[in-house]
Design a protein around this motif. Structure first.
Motif: not given
Length: 162
Positions: A6-8, A116-118, A138-140, A146-147
């Motif tokens: 997930d992080l990758e 992100a989601l596609l 997706g949330l990440g 934004l950041a």
């Protein structure tokens, strides 16, 4: 669920989506050929707008293909993720133009989630991702985008804080 994968994927998505911004900062208007060729539809609005360029697509594909193996993913996976992420970004730009949002205008969620989601939705079998993974990534991505947008604005790499 693999937190490392997930992080990758989150890092790869952020890099792919940041590549066009960095390319624009480095190259200015050089090689900034609009994908839509400046065409306008019957509604009087551009198809995509001047900020969606061939240079940005190539930058994203290059970064995705090169970074994926560093993160433990295949080059084809990296290229596919980049291509699908850019497709999501272009689809959101097309919708934003139809809704009257100007090029580079802000439209929360529509600016972050399609890109992100596609790739996650279309490649989840090959990446062995479940719904919790896709939701977390997706949330990440939403919060990271934004950041990073604000950071790039403060560093004068990006013209707007979004």
């Amino acid at each position: 669920m693999s937190p490392l994968l997930d992080l990758e994927l989150l890092i790869l998505l952020a890099a792919v989506n940041g590549a066009p911004i960095i390319a624009a900062w480095l190259l200015g208007r050089h090689l900034a050929l609009p994908l839509d060729g400046g065409r306008v539809l019957a509604d009087g609005r551009p198809v995509l707008g001047p900020t969606k360029t061939w240079r940005g697509i190539f930058a994203a594909l290059l970064v995705g293909t090169a970074l994926a193996p560093v993160l433990g993913l295949g080059t084809l996976q990296g290229m596919s993720i980049a291509a699908l992420s850019m497709t999501g970004d272009l689809a959101s730009s097309f919708v934003k133009r139809r809704l009257g949002t100007p090029p580079s205008g802000r439209f929360m969620l529509l600016d972050q989630l399609p890109e992100a989601l596609l790739p996650l939705l279309l490649l989840h079998h090959g990446l062995d991702l479940g719904w919790p993974d896709m939701l977390a990534i997706g949330l990440g991505f939403l919060f990271l985008d934004l950041a990073l947008s604000r950071l790039l604005f403060r560093l004068r790499i990006r013209q707007r804080p979004y």
